[in-house]
Design a protein around this motif. Structure first.
Motif, PDB file in Angstrom:
ATOM      1  N   UNK A  32       6.785  -5.793   6.685  1.00 41.78           N
ATOM      2  CA  UNK A  32       6.982  -6.122   5.285  1.00 41.78           C
ATOM      3  C   UNK A  32       6.120  -7.282   4.835  1.00 41.78           C
ATOM      4  N   UNK A  33       5.957  -8.280   5.703  1.00 40.85           N
ATOM      5  CA  UNK A  33       5.191  -9.480   5.356  1.00 40.85           C
ATOM      6  C   UNK A  33       3.700  -9.215   5.267  1.00 40.85           C
ATOM      7  N   UNK A  34       3.169  -8.419   6.211  1.00 43.56           N
ATOM      8  CA  UNK A  34       1.719  -8.256   6.328  1.00 43.56           C
ATOM      9  C   UNK A  34       1.226  -6.838   6.060  1.00 43.56           C
ATOM     10  N   UNK A  92       2.430  -2.353  -5.296  1.00 41.32           N
ATOM     11  CA  UNK A  92       1.703  -1.165  -4.834  1.00 41.32           C
ATOM     12  C   UNK A  92       0.780  -0.708  -5.967  1.00 41.32           C
ATOM     13  N   UNK A  93      -0.539  -0.842  -5.813  1.00 48.15           N
ATOM     14  CA  UNK A  93      -1.481  -0.453  -6.884  1.00 48.15           C
ATOM     15  C   UNK A  93      -1.655   1.065  -6.932  1.00 48.15           C
ATOM     16  N   UNK A 151      -1.518  -9.492  -1.954  1.00 45.82           N
ATOM     17  CA  UNK A 151      -0.163  -8.935  -2.015  1.00 45.82           C
ATOM     18  C   UNK A 151      -0.201  -7.455  -2.379  1.00 45.82           C
ATOM     19  N   UNK A 152      -1.101  -7.091  -3.285  1.00 43.04           N
ATOM     20  CA  UNK A 152      -1.256  -5.676  -3.640  1.00 43.04           C
ATOM     21  C   UNK A 152      -1.922  -4.897  -2.509  1.00 43.04           C
ATOM     22  N   UNK A 153      -2.852  -5.553  -1.781  1.00 45.93           N
ATOM     23  CA  UNK A 153      -3.466  -4.908  -0.618  1.00 45.93           C
ATOM     24  C   UNK A 153      -2.410  -4.612   0.434  1.00 45.93           C
ATOM     25  N   UNK A 154      -1.491  -5.558   0.644  1.00 46.35           N
ATOM     26  CA  UNK A 154      -0.398  -5.361   1.605  1.00 46.35           C
ATOM     27  C   UNK A 154       0.527  -4.234   1.145  1.00 46.35           C
TER      28      UNK A 154
END
Length: 269
Positions: free
Chosen positions: A23-25, A81-82, A181-184
């Protein structure tokens, strides 16, 4: 206490850690699961030495299917989430993951280990470098077809080394100036696709070696899978929530440190 119960308890402890990190990464947890589960399989003498890493990778991918689903749902709720680019990224990793599930079964164990260690060391160096820069140049995302081609390669390598894809996809998207954050969040969604198609490949290629009566679905060891998912599903949203409060540079440094520790372990073992 029987060996199977001890194994499930050990995997449940492992699942609590990888769920939070997923969840974090956005990494799915495979970077932690593969080396630790390899040790567990070796300790309980579950499979021959030559197949330990292969079974650990297959089981890791199967667990990532559940962990990444939990993580992606949490990131979606946080708006991370993009979805404008996610379908193209997910399509690319699906193709790569499906192919790699068959190829990995044909490769010797030392080659798989070498690919794993080399990949994560290079990624860690890149992440540490980017975390120390005060201002990175703005780079536009490539066209959708090019992005799909790049993520096909990412998905193939990710499934081959038993990770959900975040270790490769997050740095790739961050390189093109997408908010980490969006990449994750995108990587968490992609982890579902990589795990699904990669697992199908390992189930098919392993069906000639193991049966359900032996506790396997192809190369996936079901008791270990149960133990990991038992806790990782609930810990992934906790990690996802943490990304809302941690600075970007801190997230990158945690990411890089984790990669270096795991790569070192794989090399010396």
């Amino acid at each position: 206490m029987s060996d199977v119960i001890l194994l499930i308890v050990g995997c449940a402890l492992l699942g609590s850690v990888v769920g939070f990190l997923a969840g974090l990464l956005g990494i799915g947890g495979g970077l932690v699961i593969v080396p630790v589960l390899s040790g567990i399989l070796r300790y309980f003498n579950i499979v021959p030495e030559s197949q330990i890493v292969l079974v650990a990778i297959a089981t890791s991918l199967a667990s990532i299917l559940f962990t990444s689903t939990s993580s992606a749902l949490a990131h979606h709720r946080n708006g991370n989430v993009p979805w404008d680019i996610a379908p193209f990224v997910m399509g690319g990793v699906a193709v790569g993951a499906l192919i790699s599930g068959f190829l990995a079964a044909l490769l010797p164990e030392p080659i798989i280990r070498g690919i794993f260690a080399t990949s994560v060391v290079l990624i860690a160096i890149r992440m540490l470098y980017s975390s120390s820069k005060k201002a990175a140049p703005i780079r536009q995302l490539p066209s959708r077809p090019v992005l799909s081609m790049l993520t096909t390669m990412m998905g193939g390598l990710s499934a081959m080394i038993g990770i959900g894809g975040g270790a490769l996809i997050v740095p790739l998207l961050s390189y093109f100036s997408l908010d980490i954050r969006k990449a994750i969040g995108c990587a968490s969604a992609c982890g579902i696709v990589i795990a699904l198609f990669g697992s199908l490949g390992y189930i098919t290629s392993g069906s000639a070696h193991y049966t359900v009566l032996q506790g396997f679905a192809g190369f996936i060891y079901l008791p270990a899978l149960f133990g990991i998912v038992l806790t990782s599903w609930f810990m992934a949203p906790v990690g996802a929530k943490s990304t809302q409060f941690l600075p970007v540079s801190t997230i990158k440094k945690i990411f890089a440190a984790l990669l270096l520790v795991i790569a070192t372990h794989m090399i010396i073992s």
